[in-house]
Write a protein that holds these residues in place. Structure first.
Motif, mmCIF file in Angstrom:
data_model
loop_
_atom_site.group_PDB
_atom_site.id
_atom_site.type_symbol
_atom_site.label_atom_id
_atom_site.label_comp_id
_atom_site.label_asym_id
_atom_site.label_seq_id
_atom_site.Cartn_x
_atom_site.Cartn_y
_atom_site.Cartn_z
ATOM 1 N N LYS A 102 24.520 64.048 -15.521
ATOM 2 C CA LYS A 102 24.571 62.743 -16.174
ATOM 3 C C LYS A 102 23.471 61.891 -15.565
ATOM 4 C CE LYS A 102 29.512 62.764 -17.255
ATOM 5 N NZ LYS A 102 30.817 62.042 -17.110
ATOM 6 N N PRO A 103 22.434 61.594 -16.322
ATOM 7 C CA PRO A 103 21.297 60.848 -15.764
ATOM 8 C C PRO A 103 21.711 59.513 -15.153
ATOM 9 C CG PRO A 103 20.751 61.751 -17.916
ATOM 10 C CD PRO A 103 22.217 61.971 -17.721
ATOM 11 N N ALA A 104 21.010 59.129 -14.093
ATOM 12 C CA ALA A 104 21.232 57.829 -13.460
ATOM 13 C C ALA A 104 20.272 56.781 -14.012
ATOM 14 C CB ALA A 104 21.066 57.943 -11.944
ATOM 15 N N ALA A 130 19.175 58.300 -22.972
ATOM 16 C CA ALA A 130 18.921 59.429 -22.068
ATOM 17 C C ALA A 130 20.204 60.207 -21.800
ATOM 18 C CB ALA A 130 18.333 58.921 -20.753
ATOM 19 N N LYS A 131 21.313 59.505 -21.642
ATOM 20 C CA LYS A 131 22.590 60.190 -21.413
ATOM 21 C C LYS A 131 22.982 61.031 -22.626
ATOM 22 C CE LYS A 131 24.758 56.386 -20.023
ATOM 23 N NZ LYS A 131 25.848 55.499 -19.530
ATOM 24 N N GLU A 132 22.753 60.506 -23.821
ATOM 25 C CA GLU A 132 23.046 61.267 -25.041
ATOM 26 C C GLU A 132 22.121 62.484 -25.163
ATOM 27 O OE1 GLU A 132 22.653 58.518 -28.226
ATOM 28 O OE2 GLU A 132 24.346 57.265 -27.597
ATOM 29 N N LEU A 133 20.851 62.286 -24.826
ATOM 30 C CA LEU A 133 19.891 63.389 -24.910
ATOM 31 C C LEU A 133 20.233 64.484 -23.905
ATOM 32 C CD1 LEU A 133 17.269 64.243 -26.391
ATOM 33 C CD2 LEU A 133 15.988 63.177 -24.516
ATOM 34 N N ALA A 134 20.648 64.090 -22.705
ATOM 35 C CA ALA A 134 21.029 65.081 -21.691
ATOM 36 C C ALA A 134 22.207 65.916 -22.163
ATOM 37 C CB ALA A 134 21.361 64.374 -20.376
ATOM 38 N N GLU A 135 23.153 65.298 -22.848
ATOM 39 C CA GLU A 135 24.291 66.054 -23.388
ATOM 40 C C GLU A 135 23.822 67.113 -24.382
ATOM 41 O OE1 GLU A 135 27.228 63.512 -25.040
ATOM 42 O OE2 GLU A 135 27.775 62.596 -23.128
ATOM 43 N N LEU A 136 22.843 66.771 -25.199
ATOM 44 C CA LEU A 136 22.316 67.746 -26.167
ATOM 45 C C LEU A 136 21.667 68.924 -25.448
ATOM 46 C CD1 LEU A 136 20.759 65.310 -28.814
ATOM 47 C CD2 LEU A 136 22.805 66.742 -29.074
ATOM 48 N N PHE A 137 20.901 68.645 -24.404
ATOM 49 C CA PHE A 137 20.283 69.740 -23.647
ATOM 50 C C PHE A 137 21.350 70.596 -22.962
ATOM 51 C CE2 PHE A 137 16.164 67.403 -23.784
ATOM 52 C CZ PHE A 137 15.352 68.468 -24.133
ATOM 53 N N ASN A 138 22.357 69.955 -22.387
ATOM 54 C CA ASN A 138 23.380 70.697 -21.663
ATOM 55 C C ASN A 138 24.253 71.541 -22.584
ATOM 56 O OD1 ASN A 138 22.953 70.015 -18.872
ATOM 57 N ND2 ASN A 138 23.580 67.928 -19.365
ATOM 58 N N SER A 139 24.195 71.283 -23.882
ATOM 59 C CA SER A 139 24.953 72.096 -24.835
ATOM 60 C C SER A 139 24.207 73.369 -25.225
ATOM 61 C CB SER A 139 25.247 71.273 -26.106
ATOM 62 O OG SER A 139 24.055 71.024 -26.834
ATOM 63 N N CYS A 140 22.976 73.506 -24.760
ATOM 64 C CA CYS A 140 22.159 74.674 -25.118
ATOM 65 C C CYS A 140 22.337 75.808 -24.117
ATOM 66 C CB CYS A 140 20.678 74.276 -25.186
ATOM 67 S SG CYS A 140 20.281 73.140 -26.522
ATOM 68 N N PHE A 160 17.516 70.808 -31.726
ATOM 69 C CA PHE A 160 18.421 71.413 -30.754
ATOM 70 C C PHE A 160 19.137 72.634 -31.329
ATOM 71 C CE2 PHE A 160 17.657 67.444 -28.579
ATOM 72 C CZ PHE A 160 17.591 67.865 -27.264
ATOM 73 N N ARG A 161 19.363 72.666 -32.627
ATOM 74 C CA ARG A 161 19.930 73.871 -33.233
ATOM 75 C C ARG A 161 18.977 75.043 -33.060
ATOM 76 N NH1 ARG A 161 19.452 77.333 -36.882
ATOM 77 N NH2 ARG A 161 17.503 76.426 -37.648
ATOM 78 N N LEU A 162 17.689 74.799 -33.349
ATOM 79 C CA LEU A 162 16.676 75.846 -33.251
ATOM 80 C C LEU A 162 16.440 76.251 -31.792
ATOM 81 C CD1 LEU A 162 14.667 77.529 -34.934
ATOM 82 C CD2 LEU A 162 12.990 75.682 -34.590
ATOM 83 N N PHE A 163 16.385 75.265 -30.908
ATOM 84 C CA PHE A 163 16.173 75.538 -29.484
ATOM 85 C C PHE A 163 17.299 76.411 -28.944
ATOM 86 C CE2 PHE A 163 16.102 73.611 -24.993
ATOM 87 C CZ PHE A 163 15.115 74.481 -24.559
ATOM 88 N N ASN A 164 18.535 76.056 -29.240
ATOM 89 C CA ASN A 164 19.677 76.834 -28.780
ATOM 90 C C ASN A 164 19.668 78.231 -29.355
ATOM 91 O OD1 ASN A 164 22.186 77.094 -27.342
ATOM 92 N ND2 ASN A 164 23.240 76.930 -29.308
ATOM 93 N N GLN A 165 19.308 78.357 -30.618
ATOM 94 C CA GLN A 165 19.262 79.665 -31.265
ATOM 95 C C GLN A 165 18.250 80.582 -30.599
ATOM 96 O OE1 GLN A 165 18.732 79.726 -35.655
ATOM 97 N NE2 GLN A 165 17.159 81.280 -35.310
ATOM 98 N N LYS A 166 17.077 80.063 -30.286
ATOM 99 C CA LYS A 166 16.018 80.871 -29.695
ATOM 100 C C LYS A 166 16.313 81.242 -28.238
ATOM 101 C CE LYS A 166 12.232 79.236 -32.658
ATOM 102 N NZ LYS A 166 11.794 80.563 -33.151
ATOM 103 N N LEU A 167 17.193 80.466 -27.592
ATOM 104 C CA LEU A 167 17.555 80.744 -26.204
ATOM 105 C C LEU A 167 18.595 81.857 -26.091
ATOM 106 C CD1 LEU A 167 17.814 77.087 -24.897
ATOM 107 C CD2 LEU A 167 16.196 78.788 -24.057
ATOM 108 N N GLN A 168 19.255 82.159 -27.192
ATOM 109 C CA GLN A 168 20.297 83.189 -27.180
ATOM 110 C C GLN A 168 19.690 84.565 -26.927
ATOM 111 O OE1 GLN A 168 23.549 82.424 -27.413
ATOM 112 N NE2 GLN A 168 23.121 80.246 -27.798
ATOM 113 N N PRO A 169 20.408 85.431 -26.213
ATOM 114 C CA PRO A 169 19.901 86.811 -26.008
ATOM 115 C C PRO A 169 19.883 87.582 -27.324
ATOM 116 C CG PRO A 169 22.144 86.600 -25.204
ATOM 117 C CD PRO A 169 21.693 85.208 -25.549
ATOM 118 N N PRO A 170 18.956 88.510 -27.494
ATOM 119 C CA PRO A 170 18.893 89.298 -28.728
ATOM 120 C C PRO A 170 20.151 90.139 -28.908
ATOM 121 C CG PRO A 170 17.457 90.239 -27.051
ATOM 122 C CD PRO A 170 17.922 88.920 -26.511
ATOM 123 N N HIS A 171 20.593 90.253 -30.135
ATOM 124 C CA HIS A 171 21.826 91.024 -30.418
ATOM 125 C C HIS A 171 21.504 92.510 -30.449
ATOM 126 C CE1 HIS A 171 24.067 87.423 -31.161
ATOM 127 N NE2 HIS A 171 23.179 87.015 -32.052
#
Length: 364
Positions: free
Chosen positions: A287-289, A268-278, A353-364
């Motif tokens: 940091k999950p408890a 869960a801690k590793e997964l949270a880091e991936l989300f927080n990088s988006c 997470f690559r795709l999720f982060n990409q889609k969250l970016q504002p349009p250029h």
């Protein structure tokens, strides 16, 4: 009330899921009973080897005198609070504003038992000792939920728990543990279940959340308390002629997963880091408890629904089956890590997470 949008179609059609132990199907029961002796006598109305052995096993695990199996945690906890109110002759209890009893049970405690409730702390934080010391009204019992689910599974320090427990005992207030996810707290505290439970007069544990059983709960305490709980179980209609499907599944998955909570916590801690990088995403807590946390997306609901749905559809990995809107431009969902996460190929998770982060970016 926060708006909730379900993503059943895209989530339901995924091959993998980030949270849980996999899709809930009848295989949950079939797997649990495949090696059970079919000559084993069924329990009947709360008696018999099947139920009595499991109750004793859980009492020993929690370090309590006795334990009673209930078909639901709602039933078990309402019974517990009623018992403590009757013992003191005072129908008033205290708990967090986001307690399950307050927001998910249709006021059952108040309507069925006439018990008044005092809300401690505020919605954004955990209950602290000073909140309890500052009570203006006398209460029979205080309920603490570990972890506090609705604020991301946050946990107080163990020293704070010890101080709360000592203060309650010195002041004649019973302390009840809503430990639906008690096992999930143990890696964080680095304590046994019995070491945590000893701080409380009564303890409830669920068998379908982190354990992944069908349904059911244990309510544990001293002999006098559990005898009273059996009476309330009967009054509630909880003494079904047989509860063995729930018990056998609870026992099977308890043995399978109780010792894996540390693994789930690290994942869960590793997964949270991936989300927080988006982009525009943060977790609560950062940091999950425990193996559970909330994912917050700073996007309007319409945009978040579109993005999450597209990612789930394109990757075949289910992030969530719903989104909750908490503000005009903010929504969230909850993740509880279990067996399902480890089944996802590493490359597929990276692509998610690559795709999720990409889609969250504002349009250029």
């Amino acid at each position: 009330m926060d708006a909730k949008v379900f993503l059943k179609e895209t989530y339901g059609n995924t091959r993998y899921q980030l949270g849980g132990h996999g899709k809930r199907t009848v295989d949950v029961l079939k797997e649990a009973i495949v090696n059970v002796d079919d000559r084993l006598p069924s329990d009947q109305y709360g008696a018999g080897k099947v139920i009595e052995d499991f109750q004793q096993k859980m009492a020993d695990y929690l370090g309590k005198e006795t334990a009673v199996f209930f078909p639901s945690g709602t039933m078990a906890q309402q019974a517990a609070l009623r018992i403590w109110c009757d013992a003191k002759g005072l129908k008033r209890v205290a708990y967090h504003p986001l307690s399950h009893l307050e927001i998910h049970e249709q006021d059952g405690l108040k309507e069925l038992h006439g018990i008044e409730t005092v809300l401690l702390a505020d919605k954004e934080r955990l209950i602290e000792l000073d909140d309890i010391k500052g009570l203006d009204e006398e209460v029979a019992c205080i309920l603490l939920e570990l972890p506090q689910r609705e604020i991301g599974g946050q946990l107080p320090d163990f020293e704070e728990l010890e101080q709360i427990s000592g203060w309650c005992r010195n002041n004649g207030i019973k302390l009840h543990l809503d430990g639906a996810r008690l096992l999930e707290t143990l890696p964080y505290y680095r304590k046994t279940a019995a070491q945590v439970a000893q701080l409380f007069d009564s303890v409830y544990v669920s068998f379908y959340k982190g354990i992944g059983g069908i349904a059911g709960a244990i309510l544990a305490g001293d002999e006098e308390f559990t005898q009273q709980s059996k009476i309330w179980k009967r009054r509630y209609g909880g003494d079904l002629i047989s509860l063995y499907p729930y018990i056998l599944a609870a026992d099977y998955y308890f043995d399978m997963r109780a010792e894996k909570m540390g693994q789930y916590y690290e994942e869960a801690k590793e997964l949270a880091e991936l989300f927080n990088s988006c982009h525009t995403v943060s977790t609560l807590p950062l940091k999950p408890a425990t193996n559970m946390f909330h994912v917050h997306i700073e996007q309007p609901m319409e945009s978040a629904v579109r993005i999450v749905s597209e990612v789930q559809q394109e990757t075949g990995i289910g992030m969530t089956g719903y989104l909750v809107q908490s503000a005009v431009d903010r929504c969230s969902f909850e993740i509880s890590v279990g067996d399902a996460l480890a089944a996802i190929p590493k490359d597929s998770l990276k692509e998610l997470f690559r795709l999720f982060n990409q889609k969250l970016q504002p349009p250029h």
